[in-house]
Design an enzyme around this catalytic site. Structure first.
Site, PDB file in Angstrom:
ATOM      1  N   SER A 194       2.101 -10.154  57.331  1.00 34.21           N
ATOM      2  CA  SER A 194       1.335  -8.958  56.988  1.00 34.21           C
ATOM      3  C   SER A 194       0.884  -9.004  55.540  1.00 34.21           C
ATOM      4  O   SER A 194       1.581  -9.541  54.666  1.00 34.21           O
ATOM      5  CB  SER A 194       2.240  -7.745  57.194  1.00 34.21           C
ATOM      6  OG  SER A 194       1.683  -6.603  56.588  1.00 34.21           O
TER       7      SER A 194
ATOM      8  N   TYR B 141      10.692  -2.953  55.298  1.00 32.42           N
ATOM      9  CA  TYR B 141       9.842  -3.629  56.290  1.00 32.42           C
ATOM     10  C   TYR B 141       9.145  -4.831  55.644  1.00 32.42           C
ATOM     11  O   TYR B 141       9.188  -5.952  56.175  1.00 32.42           O
ATOM     12  CB  TYR B 141       8.798  -2.658  56.868  1.00 32.42           C
ATOM     13  CG  TYR B 141       7.602  -3.353  57.458  1.00 32.42           C
ATOM     14  CD1 TYR B 141       7.705  -4.047  58.657  1.00 32.42           C
ATOM     15  CD2 TYR B 141       6.365  -3.351  56.791  1.00 32.42           C
ATOM     16  CE1 TYR B 141       6.613  -4.729  59.172  1.00 32.42           C
ATOM     17  CE2 TYR B 141       5.276  -4.026  57.301  1.00 32.42           C
ATOM     18  CZ  TYR B 141       5.403  -4.713  58.489  1.00 32.42           C
ATOM     19  OH  TYR B 141       4.322  -5.391  58.990  1.00 32.42           O
TER      20      TYR B 141
ATOM     21  N   LYS C 235       9.425  -9.057  56.280  1.00 35.11           N
ATOM     22  CA  LYS C 235       8.305  -9.985  56.545  1.00 35.11           C
ATOM     23  C   LYS C 235       8.347 -11.140  55.547  1.00 35.11           C
ATOM     24  O   LYS C 235       8.132 -12.300  55.912  1.00 35.11           O
ATOM     25  CB  LYS C 235       6.963  -9.249  56.466  1.00 35.11           C
ATOM     26  CG  LYS C 235       6.645  -8.426  57.692  1.00 35.11           C
ATOM     27  CD  LYS C 235       6.216  -9.288  58.888  1.00 35.11           C
ATOM     28  CE  LYS C 235       6.277  -8.514  60.189  1.00 35.11           C
ATOM     29  NZ  LYS C 235       5.923  -9.284  61.386  1.00 35.11           N
TER      30      LYS C 235
HETATM   31  C1  UD1 Z   1       0.573   0.260  56.681  1.00 33.61           C
HETATM   32  C2  UD1 Z   1       1.845  -0.155  56.021  1.00 33.61           C
HETATM   33  C3  UD1 Z   1       1.836  -1.652  55.869  1.00 33.61           C
HETATM   34  C4  UD1 Z   1       1.679  -2.288  57.227  1.00 33.61           C
HETATM   35  C5  UD1 Z   1       0.422  -1.781  57.894  1.00 33.61           C
HETATM   36  C6  UD1 Z   1       0.397  -2.291  59.311  1.00 33.61           C
HETATM   37  C7  UD1 Z   1       2.472   1.768  54.658  1.00 33.61           C
HETATM   38  C8  UD1 Z   1       2.676   2.294  53.281  1.00 33.61           C
HETATM   39  N1  UD1 Z   1       1.982   0.521  54.768  1.00 33.61           N
HETATM   40  O1  UD1 Z   1      -0.502  -0.124  55.837  1.00 33.61           O
HETATM   41  O2  UD1 Z   1       3.033  -2.079  55.275  1.00 33.61           O
HETATM   42  O3  UD1 Z   1       1.614  -3.680  57.105  1.00 33.61           O
HETATM   43  O4  UD1 Z   1       0.435  -0.365  57.918  1.00 33.61           O
HETATM   44  O5  UD1 Z   1      -0.643  -1.753  60.017  1.00 33.61           O
HETATM   45  O6  UD1 Z   1       2.752   2.430  55.640  1.00 33.61           O
HETATM   46  N2  UD1 Z   1      -3.889   7.426  55.676  1.00 33.61           N
HETATM   47  C9  UD1 Z   1      -4.190   8.761  55.596  1.00 33.61           C
HETATM   48  N3  UD1 Z   1      -3.710   9.607  56.569  1.00 33.61           N
HETATM   49  C10 UD1 Z   1      -2.936   9.166  57.615  1.00 33.61           C
HETATM   50  C11 UD1 Z   1      -2.624   7.783  57.687  1.00 33.61           C
HETATM   51  C12 UD1 Z   1      -3.104   6.949  56.693  1.00 33.61           C
HETATM   52  O7  UD1 Z   1      -4.897   9.202  54.686  1.00 33.61           O
HETATM   53  O8  UD1 Z   1      -2.519   9.976  58.452  1.00 33.61           O
HETATM   54  C13 UD1 Z   1      -4.448   6.509  54.666  1.00 33.61           C
HETATM   55  C14 UD1 Z   1      -3.411   5.767  53.851  1.00 33.61           C
HETATM   56  O9  UD1 Z   1      -3.046   6.498  52.703  1.00 33.61           O
HETATM   57  C15 UD1 Z   1      -4.174   4.470  53.524  1.00 33.61           C
HETATM   58  C16 UD1 Z   1      -5.066   4.251  54.751  1.00 33.61           C
HETATM   59  O10 UD1 Z   1      -5.172   5.525  55.372  1.00 33.61           O
HETATM   60  O11 UD1 Z   1      -5.010   4.662  52.398  1.00 33.61           O
HETATM   61  C17 UD1 Z   1      -4.490   3.263  55.740  1.00 33.61           C
HETATM   62  O12 UD1 Z   1      -3.162   3.650  56.079  1.00 33.61           O
HETATM   63  P1  UD1 Z   1      -2.333   2.920  57.246  1.00 33.61           P
HETATM   64  O13 UD1 Z   1      -3.161   2.837  58.460  1.00 33.61           O
HETATM   65  O14 UD1 Z   1      -1.016   3.614  57.348  1.00 33.61           O
HETATM   66  O15 UD1 Z   1      -2.172   1.437  56.723  1.00 33.61           O
HETATM   67  P2  UD1 Z   1      -1.560   0.890  55.338  1.00 33.61           P
HETATM   68  O16 UD1 Z   1      -0.916   1.946  54.559  1.00 33.61           O
HETATM   69  O17 UD1 Z   1      -2.614   0.074  54.676  1.00 33.61           O
END
Ligand code: UD1
Length: 337
Positions: A126, A150, A154
């Site tokens: 990842s 997590y 990895k």
């Molecule tokens: C997350 C994990 C990462 C993992 C990846 C796998 C975290 C901090 N990181 O990445 O370790 O490898 O998933 O898919 O969880 N967001 C919102 N509202 C939401 C959900 C997300 O605003 O309800 C935003 C987050 O702040 C971020 C973006 O959307 O800016 C993507 O979030 P997400 O899909 O959870 O992925 P990552 O955080 O990049």
């Protein structure tokens, strides 16, 4: 050609990969403990490919179960190792469970591979291993750094694998995925989280009226619109990278590491806007506080994968969102419906 063992074979990324592998003529053996996946996904992959898949209910934590599988399937020549727990928040709350599952499971797998003389493996890693990178796009030679248990697992799984590969002469390809999203264009397989922690599954459920609104985790990030930027990659493109990785193992030995992303970043608001356009109505959202452990921007440099693997992403934002919406609309209850 030998058989390919797919650990975590009923999961989201595995299901899409299995479809592509069967299309290319590979013979698969699936192993899964179903802690976060369902037999229905495997059944549907069978339906899509016209080929019933061999499936074993095996928990990698149980080395005897794993040995029994290899004993019954002596033709396994390579492994794609997907099986792992992957929820960041849960890993902070239950670190021992994460280390136990991801590390013990991988150690058992590597040990049994060694006992049985299986020397080829594609590993599901990842972009989380880059932590909060100093600059973007991130390249494979950037420093690695875990920010939660997590991510730590990895990193450790990568390291153990590289050491084993060196000592035992294994051929290993490590794929560092950015943010996998979307679904198969049939709408039959897709991501089916118990609770959606990641952005796109959450947006899908809001668009479908299952949840009220999206909480955007911060609009004060140092990005063009203030919301987080990520490198979203269509799961079918990601699946195809595994086919390329297996092909390359046949001709090129040693350990290789590849970023699997598009090289392009989209903000949370851009994702919500794209979804609203595709589903035909505005997806409600609200700005909330930052999520602990989040970072502003991460996207990858996929140049190496293009040059060495002959792989690059072909599907864009439109296809990612449209396929996610089709999957959501056709399967409001996921595989349980
Ligand atoms: C997350 C994990 C990462 C993992 C990846 C796998 C975290 C901090 N990181 O990445 O370790 O490898 O998933 O898919 O969880 N967001 C919102 N509202 C939401 C959900 C997300 O605003 O309800 C935003 C987050 O702040 C971020 C973006 O959307 O800016 C993507 O979030 P997400 O899909 O959870 O992925 P990552 O955080 O990049």
């Amino acid at each position: 050609m030998g058989k390919i063992l797919i650990t975590g074979g009923a999961g989201y990324i595995a299901s899409h990969t299995n479809v592509e592998l069967v299309k290319e003529g590979y013979d698969l053996i699936l192993a899964d403990n179903f802690c976060n996946s369902s037999r229905e996904a495997v059944r549907r992959v069978g339906e899509l490919t016209g080929k019933e898949l061999s499936l074993y209910e095996v928990d990698l934590k149980n080395i005897e179960e794993l040995r029994a599988l290899f004993d019954r399937e002596p033709d396994i020549t390579a492994v794609i190792h997907f099986a792992a727990l992957k929820a960041v928040g849960e890993s902070v709350a239950k670190p021992l469970m994460y280390y136990e599952n991801n590390i013990t499971g991988s150690l058992n797998l590597y040990r049994v591979m060694d006992e049985k003389g299986v020397k080829q493996l594609v590993f599901s890693s990842s972009a989380t291993v880059y932590g909060d990178p100093a600059t973007v796009p991130v390249r494979e030679d950037f420093p690695v750094h875990a920010t939660n248990p997590y991510g730590q697992t990895k990193l450790m799984m990568e390291q153990i694998l590289m050491d084993a590969a060196k000592a035992r002469g294994w051929d290993v390809t490590i794929l560092r995925y950015f943010n996998p999203v979307g679904a198969h264009d049939s709408g039959r397989i897709g991501e089916d989280p118990e609770y959606p922690n990641n952005l796109l599954p959450f947006v899908s459920q809001v668009a479908a009226g299952i949840r009220e609104k999206v909480m955007v985790f911060g609009n004060d990030w140092d990005t063009p619109d203030g919301t987080g930027v990520r490198d979203y990659i269509h799961v079918v493109d990601l699946a195809k990278a595994h086919v390329k990785a297996l092909e390359r193992l046949k001709v090129k030995g040693g350990v290789s590491i590849f970023n699997i992303g598009t090289g392009k970043g989209y903000s949370v608001l851009e994702m919500i806007e794209a979804f609203s356009r595709i589903c035909g109505h505005p997806v409600p959202y609200e700005f909330g506080p930052r999520r602990s452990g989040d970072i502003a921007t991460v996207y990858g440099d996929p140049t190496l994968a293009k040059r060495e693997l002959g792989w690059e992403a072909e599907l864009g934002l439109e296809e990612m969102v449209a396929s996610a919406w089709k999957w959501q609309s056709l399967n409001p209850k996921g595989y349980r419906g």
